[in-house]
Write an enzyme that holds these catalytic residues in place. Structure first.
Site, PDB file in Angstrom:
ATOM      1  N   GLU A  91     -20.038  -2.302 -85.657  1.00  0.00           N
ATOM      2  CA  GLU A  91     -20.514  -1.610 -84.450  1.00  0.00           C
ATOM      3  C   GLU A  91     -20.962  -2.641 -83.411  1.00  0.00           C
ATOM      4  O   GLU A  91     -21.801  -3.492 -83.698  1.00  0.00           O
ATOM      5  CB  GLU A  91     -21.691  -0.709 -84.804  1.00  0.00           C
ATOM      6  CG  GLU A  91     -22.181   0.091 -83.620  1.00  0.00           C
ATOM      7  CD  GLU A  91     -23.407   0.933 -83.943  1.00  0.00           C
ATOM      8  OE1 GLU A  91     -24.341   0.408 -84.568  1.00  0.00           O
ATOM      9  OE2 GLU A  91     -23.418   2.112 -83.557  1.00  0.00           O
ATOM     10  N   SER A  93     -30.178   1.829 -86.267  1.00  0.00           N
ATOM     11  CA  SER A  93     -29.077   1.104 -86.899  1.00  0.00           C
ATOM     12  C   SER A  93     -29.041   1.336 -88.419  1.00  0.00           C
ATOM     13  O   SER A  93     -30.054   1.690 -89.029  1.00  0.00           O
ATOM     14  CB  SER A  93     -29.231  -0.392 -86.626  1.00  0.00           C
ATOM     15  OG  SER A  93     -30.427  -0.847 -87.196  1.00  0.00           O
ATOM     16  N   THR A  94     -27.889   1.084 -88.980  1.00  0.00           N
ATOM     17  CA  THR A  94     -27.732   1.236 -90.430  1.00  0.00           C
ATOM     18  C   THR A  94     -28.625   0.230 -91.163  1.00  0.00           C
ATOM     19  O   THR A  94     -29.217   0.546 -92.196  1.00  0.00           O
ATOM     20  CB  THR A  94     -26.246   1.064 -90.808  1.00  0.00           C
ATOM     21  OG1 THR A  94     -25.516   2.114 -90.152  1.00  0.00           O
ATOM     22  CG2 THR A  94     -26.019   1.153 -92.303  1.00  0.00           C
ATOM     23  N   LEU A  95     -28.751  -0.972 -90.585  1.00  0.00           N
ATOM     24  CA  LEU A  95     -29.606  -1.994 -91.184  1.00  0.00           C
ATOM     25  C   LEU A  95     -31.041  -1.489 -91.341  1.00  0.00           C
ATOM     26  O   LEU A  95     -31.658  -1.596 -92.416  1.00  0.00           O
ATOM     27  CB  LEU A  95     -29.589  -3.227 -90.270  1.00  0.00           C
ATOM     28  CG  LEU A  95     -30.193  -4.516 -90.790  1.00  0.00           C
ATOM     29  CD1 LEU A  95     -29.332  -5.094 -91.894  1.00  0.00           C
ATOM     30  CD2 LEU A  95     -30.328  -5.536 -89.644  1.00  0.00           C
ATOM     31  N   CYS A 127     -23.957   5.825 -80.206  1.00  0.00           N
ATOM     32  CA  CYS A 127     -23.621   5.710 -81.632  1.00  0.00           C
ATOM     33  C   CYS A 127     -22.226   6.247 -81.920  1.00  0.00           C
ATOM     34  O   CYS A 127     -21.529   5.733 -82.786  1.00  0.00           O
ATOM     35  CB  CYS A 127     -24.662   6.437 -82.463  1.00  0.00           C
ATOM     36  SG  CYS A 127     -24.905   8.129 -81.931  1.00  0.00           S
ATOM     37  N   LYS A 152     -42.643   7.197 -83.055  1.00  0.00           N
ATOM     38  CA  LYS A 152     -42.636   5.840 -82.501  1.00  0.00           C
ATOM     39  C   LYS A 152     -41.358   5.628 -81.705  1.00  0.00           C
ATOM     40  O   LYS A 152     -40.265   5.544 -82.268  1.00  0.00           O
ATOM     41  CB  LYS A 152     -42.683   4.792 -83.633  1.00  0.00           C
ATOM     42  CG  LYS A 152     -42.925   3.397 -83.076  1.00  0.00           C
ATOM     43  CD  LYS A 152     -42.581   2.306 -84.062  1.00  0.00           C
ATOM     44  CE  LYS A 152     -41.134   1.930 -84.054  1.00  0.00           C
ATOM     45  NZ  LYS A 152     -40.639   1.400 -82.765  1.00  0.00           N
ATOM     46  N   GLU A 160     -30.045   9.072 -88.877  1.00  0.00           N
ATOM     47  CA  GLU A 160     -28.876   9.103 -87.974  1.00  0.00           C
ATOM     48  C   GLU A 160     -28.575   7.653 -87.622  1.00  0.00           C
ATOM     49  O   GLU A 160     -29.350   7.028 -86.898  1.00  0.00           O
ATOM     50  CB  GLU A 160     -29.194   9.901 -86.706  1.00  0.00           C
ATOM     51  CG  GLU A 160     -29.462  11.368 -86.930  1.00  0.00           C
ATOM     52  CD  GLU A 160     -28.255  12.134 -87.426  1.00  0.00           C
ATOM     53  OE1 GLU A 160     -27.135  11.602 -87.365  1.00  0.00           O
ATOM     54  OE2 GLU A 160     -28.442  13.257 -87.901  1.00  0.00           O
TER      55      GLU A 160
HETATM   56  P1  NAD Z   1     -32.868  -0.304 -84.559  1.00  0.00           P
HETATM   57  O1  NAD Z   1     -32.507   0.150 -85.928  1.00  0.00           O
HETATM   58  O2  NAD Z   1     -33.033  -1.746 -84.316  1.00  0.00           O
HETATM   59  O3  NAD Z   1     -34.240   0.379 -84.091  1.00  0.00           O
HETATM   60  C1  NAD Z   1     -34.412   1.781 -84.077  1.00  0.00           C
HETATM   61  C2  NAD Z   1     -35.882   2.091 -84.214  1.00  0.00           C
HETATM   62  O4  NAD Z   1     -36.307   1.648 -85.506  1.00  0.00           O
HETATM   63  C3  NAD Z   1     -36.771   1.374 -83.187  1.00  0.00           C
HETATM   64  O5  NAD Z   1     -37.812   2.246 -82.810  1.00  0.00           O
HETATM   65  C4  NAD Z   1     -37.313   0.197 -83.990  1.00  0.00           C
HETATM   66  O6  NAD Z   1     -38.559  -0.257 -83.510  1.00  0.00           O
HETATM   67  C5  NAD Z   1     -37.452   0.831 -85.369  1.00  0.00           C
HETATM   68  N1  NAD Z   1     -37.472  -0.128 -86.480  1.00  0.00           N
HETATM   69  C6  NAD Z   1     -36.917  -1.364 -86.531  1.00  0.00           C
HETATM   70  N2  NAD Z   1     -37.168  -1.938 -87.736  1.00  0.00           N
HETATM   71  C7  NAD Z   1     -37.875  -1.027 -88.449  1.00  0.00           C
HETATM   72  C8  NAD Z   1     -38.417  -1.024 -89.773  1.00  0.00           C
HETATM   73  N3  NAD Z   1     -38.299  -2.062 -90.594  1.00  0.00           N
HETATM   74  N4  NAD Z   1     -39.056   0.100 -90.193  1.00  0.00           N
HETATM   75  C9  NAD Z   1     -39.182   1.169 -89.381  1.00  0.00           C
HETATM   76  N5  NAD Z   1     -38.711   1.212 -88.117  1.00  0.00           N
HETATM   77  C10 NAD Z   1     -38.060   0.122 -87.665  1.00  0.00           C
HETATM   78  O7  NAD Z   1     -31.782   0.342 -83.599  1.00  0.00           O
HETATM   79  P2  NAD Z   1     -31.653   0.130 -82.032  1.00  0.00           P
HETATM   80  O8  NAD Z   1     -31.084  -1.235 -81.815  1.00  0.00           O
HETATM   81  O9  NAD Z   1     -32.918   0.527 -81.374  1.00  0.00           O
HETATM   82  O10 NAD Z   1     -30.561   1.246 -81.670  1.00  0.00           O
HETATM   83  C11 NAD Z   1     -29.196   1.037 -81.785  1.00  0.00           C
HETATM   84  C12 NAD Z   1     -28.691   1.604 -83.094  1.00  0.00           C
HETATM   85  O11 NAD Z   1     -29.028   2.979 -83.182  1.00  0.00           O
HETATM   86  C13 NAD Z   1     -27.180   1.548 -83.189  1.00  0.00           C
HETATM   87  O12 NAD Z   1     -26.804   1.126 -84.477  1.00  0.00           O
HETATM   88  C14 NAD Z   1     -26.758   2.997 -82.966  1.00  0.00           C
HETATM   89  O13 NAD Z   1     -25.537   3.353 -83.524  1.00  0.00           O
HETATM   90  C15 NAD Z   1     -27.881   3.726 -83.586  1.00  0.00           C
HETATM   91  N6  NAD Z   1     -27.940   5.091 -83.061  1.00  0.00           N
HETATM   92  C16 NAD Z   1     -27.539   6.121 -83.857  1.00  0.00           C
HETATM   93  C17 NAD Z   1     -27.529   7.419 -83.352  1.00  0.00           C
HETATM   94  C18 NAD Z   1     -27.103   8.589 -84.209  1.00  0.00           C
HETATM   95  O14 NAD Z   1     -27.395   9.725 -83.833  1.00  0.00           O
HETATM   96  N7  NAD Z   1     -26.423   8.392 -85.324  1.00  0.00           N
HETATM   97  C19 NAD Z   1     -27.929   7.660 -82.037  1.00  0.00           C
HETATM   98  C20 NAD Z   1     -28.320   6.580 -81.258  1.00  0.00           C
HETATM   99  C21 NAD Z   1     -28.331   5.301 -81.778  1.00  0.00           C
END
Ligand code: NAD
Length: 528
Positions: free
Chosen positions: A428, A268-270, A324, A214, A290
């Site tokens: 972050e 995200s961590t959340l 990230c 996804k 990640e």
């Molecule tokens: P996000 O956590 O909001 O979303 C990431 C993905 O998770 C999206 O596809 C979203 O639709 C999905 N998602 C959201 N809620 C979900 C749930 N309850 N269950 C399952 N999937 C769900 O993150 P974002 O805003 O898209 O990306 C930014 C974040 O990603 C930042 O915190 C960044 O640090 C992190 N990131 C980490 C890395 C790494 O390699 N460590 C790389 C890139 C981005």
């Protein structure tokens, strides 16, 4: 419902048209979602709708998972040899390579990264990633181990590294498929990261798993185009399914599914927490996460200041700060602090913001209105963080405002006078915002750098190799770069300590995410 998108590009760097279906990719075909859901996709440089694509609901995920499970059992998994899996991955790599311009144009249009960077670095690295794991596909092997509890040679023991089954892959928007960036400005050194969706799919497939992926609801276009290449490469139907959708429906459905055996997540961590909870509540599927970061970039007095400035600029402002591993906490030793700050500010002031299709652009727009300034639940967004930095008493040294009147552009922003408990130092931001802080001693900076819940990466700039090694080993982070920033390597593991993640992507280590290790013992003479 529109089912095909044709986008005509007439830009200074790319002229041409890209056409592809905008439905869900399930069982080797493009299909409509069961509830006919759609999402409007925005160009963040103009805030205009550029496409309407299908979004999958919970039921669509179930259909995709069934397709993946059937394909895994009947046409993939243990049924296809490593060399044959390798051939398919190589074929896909060739097709991605042949479509570099189309993919780069979609990335620039939908994500706001520059076309030139996507074409020169992002897409070629996705190709490398596919080829790297194509190379592993016929080398997934266990060990022969002499049984410890046996004093005779009456038993043979060995391990098998078997595919896990169906892998769910959930990825964010900042590098929807790809995860690299090249600086256009020749004064700045290119840095390299790697691909996101491909980073999950390539090792999963190399190990013999089927997948349901996804992409982010904000950036589905390049993933959908990739589906056409997956079809053309000839993967058996159902081995790779790609379902654009929202996180709290399609994403959640992947994490709660009882058939999916593993979820590989970047975001995200959340959200990572929610995924861990969903896995625990459902079938205890394996997870690799990640997550976010707040990486320290530590610059000692003896560093090459010119180089440290260029890398620090790249470390925080490349990709609009939507990285990230962004070096968002910049610690500079007192002896060079003023010199560094003056040069860093000068460089940041001269970064070009604007059209991702202009050859001179360094920084594009933030991905969305939401990321630009709308706080959702407890998550703050970039402009909100800038306000909080000022409210908490930091000095807004540079930037801090919207750039232009159209699109989600934010000026490169530098804060000084930051204190460890300020939100801009602890949380972050995921935008072009740097906190520059002065330090005196090595011990002090290590303590400050580790004063975070994150542990994704760090950088240290020094000519003293002993100090470099000491600092690199004392910082609690999954990657330590010495004298550069943001440069993951395909062959080295990438993943966070603390709340930045679980498990490793990239390199041989990533194969552990996608295999079950089975111990096999053979009795060759023991009688009872
Ligand atoms: P996000 O956590 O909001 O979303 C990431 C993905 O998770 C999206 O596809 C979203 O639709 C999905 N998602 C959201 N809620 C979900 C749930 N309850 N269950 C399952 N999937 C769900 O993150 P974002 O805003 O898209 O990306 C930014 C974040 O990603 C930042 O915190 C960044 O640090 C992190 N990131 C980490 C890395 C790494 O390699 N460590 C790389 C890139 C981005």
């Amino acid at each position: 419902m529109a089912s095909t998108l044709t986008h005509q590009f007439d830009t200074p760097v790319y002229k041409g048209a890209v056409t592809f279906p905008t439905q869900l990719f399930i069982n080797g075909e493009f299909v409509d979602p069961l509830d006919k859901g759609t999402i409007d996709v925005i160009n963040p440089a103009t805030c205009k709708v550029i496409a309407r694509v299908s979004v999958g609901c919970r039921k669509d995920i179930e259909v995709a998972v069934q397709a993946a499970r059937t394909a895994y059992k009947q046409h993939w998994g243990l049924k296809v040899s490593g060399p044959d899996r390798s051939k398919l991955l190589h074929k896909l790599a060739d097709l991605v390579e042949a479509n570099i311009e189309h993919l780069a144009a979609l990335e620039a249009l939908n994500v706001g990264k520059t076309f030139c960077a996507a074409k020169a670095v992002d897409i070629p690295t996705a190709v490398s990633l596919l080829r790297y794991y194509a190379g592993w596909a016929d080398k997934i092997q266990g060990k022969s181990i002499q049984a410890c509890l046996s004093t005779t040679l009456d038993k043979i023991g060995f391990t098998r590294h078997e595919p896990i089954g169906v892998v769910g892959a959930i990825v964010p928007w900042n590098f929807p498929r790809l995860y690299l960036r090249l600086q256009r400005d020749s004064a700045l050194t290119p840095f390299r990261l790697v691909s996101m969706l491909v980073m999950k799919l390539a090792p999963a497939l190399a190990c013999g798993n089927a997948a349901v992926a996804k992409p982010s609801e904000f950036t589905p276009l390049s993933a959908l185009f990739l589906c056409t290449l997956i079809q053309e490469a000839g993967f058996p139907p159902g081995v790779i399914n790609i379902v654009p959708g929202y996180g709290d429906t399609a994403g959640q459905a992947i994490c709660e599914n009882m058939i999916i055996d593993k979820v590989a997540f970047t975001g995200s961590t959340l959200t990572g927490r929610k995924i861990m909870e969903a896995a625990a509540r459902s079938n205890l599927k394996k997870i690799s996460l990640e997550l976010g970061g707040k990486s320290p970039n530590i610059i000692f007095d003896d560093a090459d200041v010119e180089q440290a400035v260029k890398w620090a600029i790249s470390g925080i402002f490349a990709n609009q700060g939507e990285i990230c591993v962004a070096g968002s906490r910049i610690y500079v030793q007192a002896g060079i602090y003023d010199d560094f700050l003056q040069k860093f500010t000068h460089s940041a002031q001269h970064l070009r913001l604007g059209d991702p299709f202009s050859p001179d652009t360094f920084q594009g727009p933030q991905i969305s209105e939401r990321q630009f300034e709308t706080p959702i639940l407890r998550r703050k967004r970039v402009m909100d963080y800038i306000k909080s930095g000022q409210a908490e008493g930091a000095t807004l040294h540079l930037g801090g405002k919207r750039h232009g009147t159209e699109g989600y552009f934010i000026q490169p922003t530098i804060f000084t006078g930051c204190k460890p408990n300020m939100k801009i130092v602890k949380e972050e931001i995921f935008g072009p915002v740097a906190a520059v802080m002065k330090f005196a001693t090595e011990e002090e900076v290590i303590e400050q750098a580790n004063n975070t819940t994150y542990g994704l990466a760090c950088s240290v700039f020094t000519k003293d190799i002993d100090r470099a090694m000491r600092v690199a080993s004392n910082i609690e982070a999954g990657t330590a770069w010495v004298n550069f920033t943001n440069w993951p390597d395909l062959g080295l593991p990438f993943g966070g300590f603390k709340q930045s993640g679980v498990g490793k992507d990239l390199g041989e280590y990533a194969l552990e995410n996608y295999t079950n290790v089975k111990a096999v013992l053979i009795n060759i003479g023991m009688k009872i």
